[in-house]
Write a protein that holds these residues in place. Structure first.
Motif, PDB file in Angstrom:
ATOM      1  N   UNK A  20     -15.716 -48.719 -76.546  1.00 60.93           N
ATOM      2  CA  UNK A  20     -16.721 -47.266 -76.642  1.00 60.93           C
ATOM      3  C   UNK A  20     -17.656 -47.554 -75.724  1.00 60.93           C
ATOM      4  N   UNK A  21     -18.452 -49.296 -75.824  1.00 60.20           N
ATOM      5  CA  UNK A  21     -19.208 -49.354 -74.981  1.00 60.20           C
ATOM      6  C   UNK A  21     -19.329 -49.617 -73.555  1.00 60.20           C
ATOM      7  N   UNK A  22     -17.952 -50.060 -73.377  1.00 62.12           N
ATOM      8  CA  UNK A  22     -17.725 -50.627 -71.599  1.00 62.12           C
ATOM      9  C   UNK A  22     -17.993 -52.219 -71.619  1.00 62.12           C
ATOM     10  N   UNK A  23     -17.758 -52.677 -72.681  1.00 60.25           N
ATOM     11  CA  UNK A  23     -17.731 -54.125 -72.965  1.00 60.25           C
ATOM     12  C   UNK A  23     -17.399 -54.806 -72.303  1.00 60.25           C
ATOM     13  N   UNK A  24     -17.284 -55.824 -71.431  1.00 59.33           N
ATOM     14  CA  UNK A  24     -16.028 -56.502 -70.383  1.00 59.33           C
ATOM     15  C   UNK A  24     -16.380 -57.734 -70.831  1.00 59.33           C
ATOM     16  N   UNK A  25     -15.297 -58.769 -70.886  1.00 56.94           N
ATOM     17  CA  UNK A  25     -14.899 -60.061 -71.361  1.00 56.94           C
ATOM     18  C   UNK A  25     -15.491 -60.189 -69.404  1.00 56.94           C
ATOM     19  N   UNK A  26     -14.879 -59.598 -69.071  1.00 54.09           N
ATOM     20  CA  UNK A  26     -15.000 -60.136 -66.998  1.00 54.09           C
ATOM     21  C   UNK A  26     -14.905 -58.924 -66.567  1.00 54.09           C
ATOM     22  N   UNK A  27     -16.405 -58.490 -66.506  1.00 53.67           N
ATOM     23  CA  UNK A  27     -17.158 -57.218 -65.109  1.00 53.67           C
ATOM     24  C   UNK A  27     -15.937 -57.284 -64.488  1.00 53.67           C
ATOM     25  N   UNK A  28     -15.827 -58.333 -63.718  1.00 51.21           N
ATOM     26  CA  UNK A  28     -15.151 -57.982 -62.167  1.00 51.21           C
ATOM     27  C   UNK A  28     -13.349 -58.378 -62.494  1.00 51.21           C
TER      28      UNK A  28
END
Length: 414
Positions: free
Chosen positions: A262-270
């Motif tokens: 829900x927070x938009x956390x990304x293991x890899x933003x790209x």
């Protein structure tokens, strides 16, 4: 956004280490201890309050501590092959490690070893435990299905009698009771079917939380939780199935996954490439799963551990001993056998939006050809890597990394 690592994995690891210290103390005080394979019914032990250690978890821990090769050296020193059934044999070899060197003080000598009889070599590994004076061995027969049910993952929770042949269930129920007889004889403890039913209910609750976590991760873009995090968060509670702690741990993990997504956390933003790891975990180099993110935006979004915890374990209704038999009669089928496994992996790959698959093919699992073929026929490219996940001598992680990098570069670079 990136974010701090989720807490579930760290909490689970800390709890498990404390638990193992208590197990060692109990064993030293004369309590019985079972060493049990992942494909054998641990729920019986839980219901009888018999402490147990899962053979594959111990092998994974030994591998993570970079001691698998030393344990296999000990197997060879005993005069047995060290290049066959390594995943099964590491625990046996680890008894030769000095307590100061062994993980967490070492594995106490088990009172009983419980496994599925999966071929001549596998049986021999477990038979060797029986040569210790105070260790007994119980081996379940492995049976084979006549037909693979369509979309088994929809049948097995509540319609499991339709998914598994009655004669297979009959055999495992009978063997479950033989195991109970042996356990009652050597431990003096008794099995209550009411208590077993309670354990089964807790396992079902845990599986439902795992299913919810799996479904959130399948739909999340980009992936908010790494495979490394999810394996630790899911598998340690899996070895405590049938306890309220395990249910609570699965619930906490689910809420963390939900919040991260829900927070938009990304293991890899790209994130650009979504990968699936089919096969057992590479315990001696878990960092491999995150090695291709920065350069290629390639993220491992799936391993079998959370997925099978979601689809493979829930069993509702009926006699608890027969429902338990339905949980383990088809365990190998679901993960490996043609007609069962291939369709499931394709379903999971599509559900998670996977671009490519790394398929680790061990020498002791059936049907890998059919899994690879099904994935490729579904339009998903597959890189097969052959070797034993627990033996660092058989799998050079540097070579594996190079092959995966070449696979990503040739198939997905834009």
């Amino acid at each position: 956004m990136t974010g701090r690592r989720i807490e579930s994995a760290e909490r689970a690891s800390a709890y498990h280490k404390q638990w193992f210290a208590a197990i060692r103390e109990r064993a030293a005080d004369g309590d019985p201890l079972a060493l049990v394979n992942a494909d054998a019914p641990q729920e019986i032990l839980r219901a009888m309050d018999i402490p147990y250690v899962v053979n594959q978890w111990w092998a994974a821990l030994v591998g993570a501590k970079r001691l698998a090769d030393h344990s296999l050296d000990a197997v060879r020193a005993l005069g047995y092959p060290d290049d066959s059934r390594q995943y099964d044999a590491i625990a046996l070899g680890s008894t030769g490690l000095a307590s100061a060197d062994a993980p967490w003080g070492g594995l106490p000598r088990p009172t009983i070893v419980i496994a599925e009889n999966s071929g001549d070599a596998g049986r021999k590994v477990f038979d060797l435990w029986g040569e210790y004076r105070d260790t007994e061995v119980f081996l379940f027969e492995r049976t084979t299905a006549h037909d693979a049910p369509h979309r088994w993952w929809e049948l097995v929770p509540r319609r499991w009698s339709e998914a598994f042949d009655a004669d297979r269930l009959d055999l495992m129920v009978a063997e479950n009771w033989l195991l109970v007889d042996k356990l009652e004889r050597i431990t003096g403890r008794t099995l209550s079917l009411d208590r077993l039913a309670e354990v089964m209910d807790l396992v079902n609750q845990q599986a439902e939380w795992n299913r919810r976590s799996r479904d959130i991760l399948a739909s999340a873009r980009p992936t908010p939780v790494s495979v490394h995090e999810s394996i630790n968060s899911v598998m340690i509670p899996q070895w405590h199935r049938g306890t309220q702690w395990a249910v609570d741990a699965a619930e906490r993990f689910c809420h963390e996954v939900e919040a991260a997504a829900a927070s938009g956390r990304a293991v890899c933003p790209g994130e650009r490439v979504r990968l699936m790891w089919v096969g057992r975990g590479l315990w001696f180099d878990m960092d491999l799963y995150e090695r291709f993110q920065q350069r290629y935006g390639a993220v491992f979004v799936w391993s079998m551990y959370l997925a099978i915890a979601a689809d493979g374990y829930p069993r509702y209704g009926g006699d608890p001993m027969r429902a338990l038999a339905a949980r383990f009669t088809g365990f190998t089928d679901q993960l490996y056998m043609p007609g069962w496994a291939a369709d499931w992996y394709v379903k999971e790959a599509r559900g998670h939006g996977v671009d490519g698959v790394i398929h680790l093919v061990a020498d002791d699992v059936p049907g890998p050809y059919f899994v690879t073929r099904a994935l490729e026929e579904a339009g998903i490219p597959v890189l097969e890597i052959r070797g034993n996940n627990a033996d660092p001598r058989a799998l050079n992680s540097g070579v594996i990394g190079q092959r995966i990098e070449e696979f990503i570069a040739s198939r997905f670079s834009r």
